[in-house]
Write a protein that holds these residues in place. Structure first.
Motif, mmCIF file in Angstrom:
data_model
loop_
_atom_site.group_PDB
_atom_site.id
_atom_site.type_symbol
_atom_site.label_atom_id
_atom_site.label_comp_id
_atom_site.label_asym_id
_atom_site.label_seq_id
_atom_site.Cartn_x
_atom_site.Cartn_y
_atom_site.Cartn_z
ATOM 1 N N SER A 7 0.847 -1.199 0.000
ATOM 2 C CA SER A 7 0.000 0.000 0.000
ATOM 3 C C SER A 7 0.876 1.241 0.000
ATOM 4 N N GLY A 22 -6.277 -2.059 3.730
ATOM 5 C CA GLY A 22 -6.002 -3.346 3.122
ATOM 6 C C GLY A 22 -4.802 -3.324 2.197
ATOM 7 N N GLU A 23 -4.540 -4.457 1.586
ATOM 8 C CA GLU A 23 -3.408 -4.590 0.674
ATOM 9 C C GLU A 23 -3.652 -3.812 -0.625
ATOM 10 N N SER A 63 -9.132 -3.790 0.531
ATOM 11 C CA SER A 63 -7.969 -3.965 -0.332
ATOM 12 C C SER A 63 -8.225 -3.408 -1.729
ATOM 13 N N SER A 81 -13.737 -3.975 -0.940
ATOM 14 C CA SER A 81 -12.551 -3.981 -1.797
ATOM 15 C C SER A 81 -12.749 -3.063 -3.004
#
Length: 223
Positions: A7, A22-23, A63, A81
């Motif tokens: 990130s 999130g990623e 994410s 997401s």
């Protein structure tokens, strides 16, 4: 604050509380994440503390999200997401998003709002408290939703519109409190909608009249 691998967070971003990111997210210049809602802010100031030193639940960013410059997201907001914002969006507390939602530039979401999956909210839209927006909804630029029938003229029980899945709300339209826009229905640009719009119907005019939706438009939005 917890952020997962891969990130990017710009150095000018401010992140408060126990915010999670999130990623594979991108957080750009002057973004504020987890800003304390009113009751938390009062606790912070009454105790003479700094926001950075106060423990509270921030926000949760899913994410693959991309948060553009100037966006503010309050505490107790949860995104799915691949959440995306334009510039200078403001999203207040207790707003929950599904996956693949776009919140455009200068949009205001005033909190206590539920938003589903695959929703596109274009620039300068205003969404008050106590609104429900289901999956695959499109809301055009400068649309306004309302949640109070008689502002400052009586007791306030906010009831915002409900927008069912696959509905489209045209640019510069206005939805009054408590109405329901049915599944797959369309609201024309500039319409003033004062009553429920049945599923797969078209509302147009000021005040809006309900008419048949052309057959070629009777399919869910591809967002």
């Amino acid at each position: 604050m917890h952020n997962s691998k891969n990130s990017y967070i710009h150095t000018s971003a401010k992140i408060y509380g126990s915010t999670t990111i999130g990623e594979n997210c991108t957080v750009m210049e002057n973004v504020i994440l987890g800003y304390p809602q009113q009751d938390i802010l009062l606790q912070v100031t009454s105790q003479g503390k700094q926001i950075e030193d106060f423990e509270f639940h921030g926000c949760d960013i899913g994410s693959g999200s991309f948060i553009r410059a100037g966006t503010t997201i309050f505490s107790n907001v949860r995104t799915g997401s691949r959440f995306r914002t334009g510039h200078n969006a403001m999203i207040r507390e207790k707003t929950v998003f599904g996956d693949d939602v776009l919140v455009g530039t200068n949009v205001i979401i005033d909190g206590n709002v539920s938003i589903g999956n695959n929703v596109s909210i274009q620039g300068n839209v205003y969404i008050p408290t106590h609104v429900t927006i289901e999956d695959n909804v499109f809301i055009g630029p400068c649309a306004v939703l309302a949640n109070d029938k008689y502002p400052v003229r009586g007791e306030y029980h906010p009831i915002g519109p409900v927008i069912r899945k696959g509905a489209s709300i045209g640019a510069n339209s206005t939805l009054v409190p408590g109405i329901e826009i049915g599944e797959g229905a369309m609201v024309a640009a500039g319409a003033l909608v004062t009553k429920d719009v049945p599923a797969w119907k078209l509302a147009l005019g000021c005040p809006a009249k309900i008419t048949d939706l052309p057959e070629r438009l009777q399919s869910l939005n591809k967002i």
